[in-house]
Design a protein around this motif. Structure first.
Motif, short mmCIF file in Angstrom:
data_model
loop_
_atom_site.label_atom_id
_atom_site.label_comp_id
_atom_site.label_asym_id
_atom_site.label_seq_id
_atom_site.Cartn_x
_atom_site.Cartn_y
_atom_site.Cartn_z
N THR A 1 4.93 -3.35 -8.65
CA THR A 1 3.99 -3.07 -9.04
C THR A 1 3.28 -1.97 -9.32
OG1 THR A 1 3.15 -5.55 -8.20
CG2 THR A 1 1.75 -4.36 -8.50
N VAL A 2 2.71 -2.39 -10.59
CA VAL A 2 2.04 -0.89 -10.69
C VAL A 2 0.73 -0.98 -10.85
CG1 VAL A 2 2.20 0.63 -12.98
CG2 VAL A 2 3.80 -0.02 -12.83
N CYS A 3 -0.58 0.15 -10.32
CA CYS A 3 -1.52 0.03 -9.54
C CYS A 3 -2.59 1.32 -10.71
CB CYS A 3 -1.90 0.49 -8.04
SG CYS A 3 -3.47 0.40 -8.00
N LEU A 4 -3.24 0.42 -11.46
CA LEU A 4 -3.81 1.45 -12.43
C LEU A 4 -5.63 1.97 -11.85
CD1 LEU A 4 -2.88 -0.91 -15.76
CD2 LEU A 4 -1.88 1.32 -14.88
N ALA A 5 -5.92 2.58 -11.89
CA ALA A 5 -7.19 3.79 -11.17
C ALA A 5 -7.73 3.82 -12.36
CB ALA A 5 -6.88 4.06 -9.69
N GLU B 1 2.38 -3.38 -22.72
CA GLU B 1 3.43 -2.72 -22.72
C GLU B 1 4.22 -2.98 -20.62
OE1 GLU B 1 7.14 -0.80 -24.01
OE2 GLU B 1 5.40 -1.34 -25.02
N LEU B 2 3.58 -2.74 -19.83
CA LEU B 2 3.85 -3.14 -18.86
C LEU B 2 4.57 -4.08 -18.10
CD1 LEU B 2 1.38 -0.78 -17.31
CD2 LEU B 2 3.68 -0.11 -16.83
N LEU B 3 4.05 -5.42 -18.76
CA LEU B 3 4.86 -6.10 -18.48
C LEU B 3 5.59 -7.15 -19.24
CD1 LEU B 3 1.25 -8.64 -18.44
CD2 LEU B 3 2.44 -7.64 -16.63
N ALA B 4 6.01 -6.47 -20.08
CA ALA B 4 6.66 -6.40 -21.30
C ALA B 4 8.40 -5.86 -20.92
CB ALA B 4 6.64 -6.54 -22.43
N SER B 5 8.04 -4.88 -20.19
CA SER B 5 9.21 -3.96 -19.70
C SER B 5 9.29 -4.56 -18.45
CB SER B 5 8.67 -2.68 -19.09
OG SER B 5 8.23 -2.08 -20.25
N GLY B 6 9.12 -5.65 -17.17
CA GLY B 6 9.04 -6.35 -16.01
C GLY B 6 8.28 -5.75 -14.85
N TYR B 7 6.75 -5.21 -15.06
CA TYR B 7 6.34 -4.96 -13.73
C TYR B 7 4.97 -5.76 -13.47
CZ TYR B 7 8.24 -0.54 -14.28
OH TYR B 7 9.82 0.68 -14.23
N ARG B 8 4.81 -5.32 -13.03
CA ARG B 8 3.48 -6.34 -12.66
C ARG B 8 2.68 -5.36 -12.60
NH1 ARG B 8 2.60 -10.54 -7.30
NH2 ARG B 8 1.70 -11.23 -8.19
N VAL B 9 0.94 -5.91 -12.96
CA VAL B 9 0.06 -4.65 -13.20
C VAL B 9 -1.09 -4.89 -12.51
CG1 VAL B 9 -1.19 -3.83 -14.94
CG2 VAL B 9 0.73 -4.59 -15.62
N LEU B 10 -1.73 -4.46 -11.23
CA LEU B 10 -2.77 -4.24 -10.70
C LEU B 10 -4.19 -3.88 -11.18
CD1 LEU B 10 -4.38 -5.05 -7.75
CD2 LEU B 10 -2.84 -3.28 -6.51
N VAL C 1 3.38 0.55 -3.89
CA VAL C 1 2.91 -0.24 -5.53
C VAL C 1 3.68 1.82 -6.14
CG1 VAL C 1 1.75 -1.27 -5.23
CG2 VAL C 1 0.91 1.18 -6.17
N ASP C 2 4.05 1.65 -7.93
CA ASP C 2 3.41 2.35 -8.87
C ASP C 2 2.44 3.43 -8.87
OD1 ASP C 2 6.69 3.38 -8.86
OD2 ASP C 2 6.70 1.91 -9.60
N PHE C 3 1.46 4.34 -8.66
CA PHE C 3 0.04 4.14 -8.73
C PHE C 3 -0.05 4.92 -10.33
CE2 PHE C 3 -3.95 7.34 -8.38
CZ PHE C 3 -4.56 6.05 -7.71
N VAL C 4 -0.99 5.12 -10.90
CA VAL C 4 -1.35 5.55 -12.10
C VAL C 4 -3.23 5.89 -12.28
CG1 VAL C 4 -0.92 5.20 -14.78
CG2 VAL C 4 0.71 4.70 -13.45
N GLY C 5 -3.44 7.02 -11.92
CA GLY C 5 -4.72 7.43 -12.21
C GLY C 5 -5.70 8.43 -12.68
N LEU C 6 -6.06 7.97 -13.68
CA LEU C 6 -6.53 9.14 -14.84
C LEU C 6 -8.42 9.74 -14.54
CD1 LEU C 6 -6.71 8.86 -18.57
CD2 LEU C 6 -8.87 9.19 -18.11
#
Length: 265
Positions: free
Chosen positions: A23-27, A43-52, A90-95
């Motif tokens: 799962t990739v968590c986006l902030a 793109e994340l879904l197509a690459s096989g990840y869940r997205v939070l 999770v893999d965390f992504v925050g901007l």
């Protein structure tokens, strides 16, 4: 979907199949909401990840907490959602402020974070920006609205060329500023003005990548590069010809960097 926390509700959405490996968590940024990641989700879904995606308190559909916030409190909200859903690490992504609270999250909850991507952010408050934040705070309090800041904020986030080429998307992001709760904005401003992770980034356990738009004015590329150098094994990537929202302005390049990073982490 909503999750209760301390007599209020946090809004989140969790997309993708339960069987996805990770799962990739986006902030999101201050005065934005989870919709700022619209270019990344497919793109994340197509690459096989869940997205939070989680809306910060007082932003999007998450309810407001009145008073001053800290980065640790904002990180606690994200940790609460990840833990309640039992989807960590999770893999965390925050901007921007998402990357700031992400530093607290990675430092205080290392078992919840597999990897971290911090975009267009800072490792600490900037004393030279104090007068700017005081003026913005006064403007919003007087108007009881984010409307007076919306145009100037958009000018820092996205180039004039983007506005001309994609006026509909520009307007969507503009509207997210207008509907941001005043108390939520003010609480987050306090957090932005009162944090410092520079002395602790050397303790960061998850692998980390720092990404920045080359022409970002508010969180300059030079500071993002410096931040990456504070993190053990930290890496840095710069995206040309964009400002504070490279994920929106240069989605193909941002997504390539993101997916490559996730696949290698």
């Amino acid at each position: 979907m909503f999750l209760p926390k301390e007599n209020r509700r946090l809004y989140f959405d969790l997309l993708g199949p339960e069987g996805a490996a990770q799962t990739v968590c986006l902030a999101h940024s201050l005065t934005a909401d989870s919709s700022m990641w619209a270019e990344q989700v497919p793109e994340l879904l197509a690459s096989g990840y869940r997205v939070l995606r989680v809306d910060m308190r007082g932003h999007g559909a998450s309810e407001t907490v009145f008073g001053d916030y800290t980065m640790d409190e904002l990180a606690d909200d994200a940790a609460h959602v990840i833990t309640a859903l039992d989807i960590g690490p999770v893999d965390f992504v925050g901007l921007s402020i998402g990357g700031m609270l992400g530093q607290s999250l990675a430092l205080r909850y290392p078992d919840l974070i597999r990897s971290a991507l911090f975009a267009d952010t800072l490792p600490a408050s900037v004393p030279a920006a104090e007068s700017v934040w005081i003026e913005r705070k006064r403007t919003v309090q007087d108007a009881q609205s984010l409307a007076p800041l919306a145009e100037s904020t958009m000018a820092r986030w996205l180039t004039a060329e983007f506005r001309e080429k994609r006026p509909g998307r520009w307007r969507q992001i503009f509207e997210s500023i207008l509907v941001t709760d005043v108390a939520g904005f003010l609480g987050c401003v306090h957090a932005v003005r009162s944090f410092d992770f520079t002395g602790r980034l050397g303790e960061l356990k998850p692998p980390a990548l720092v990404v920045c738009g080359a022409n970002d004015q508010g969180t300059p590329a030079s500071e993002n590069r410096r931040m990456s150098e504070m993190i053990p094994g930290g890496k840095y990537v710069e995206i040309a010809d964009c400002q504070h929202f490279p994920n929106v302005e240069r989605p193909d390049e941002f997504n390539r960097i993101l997916i490559d990073w996730l696949n290698r982490s």
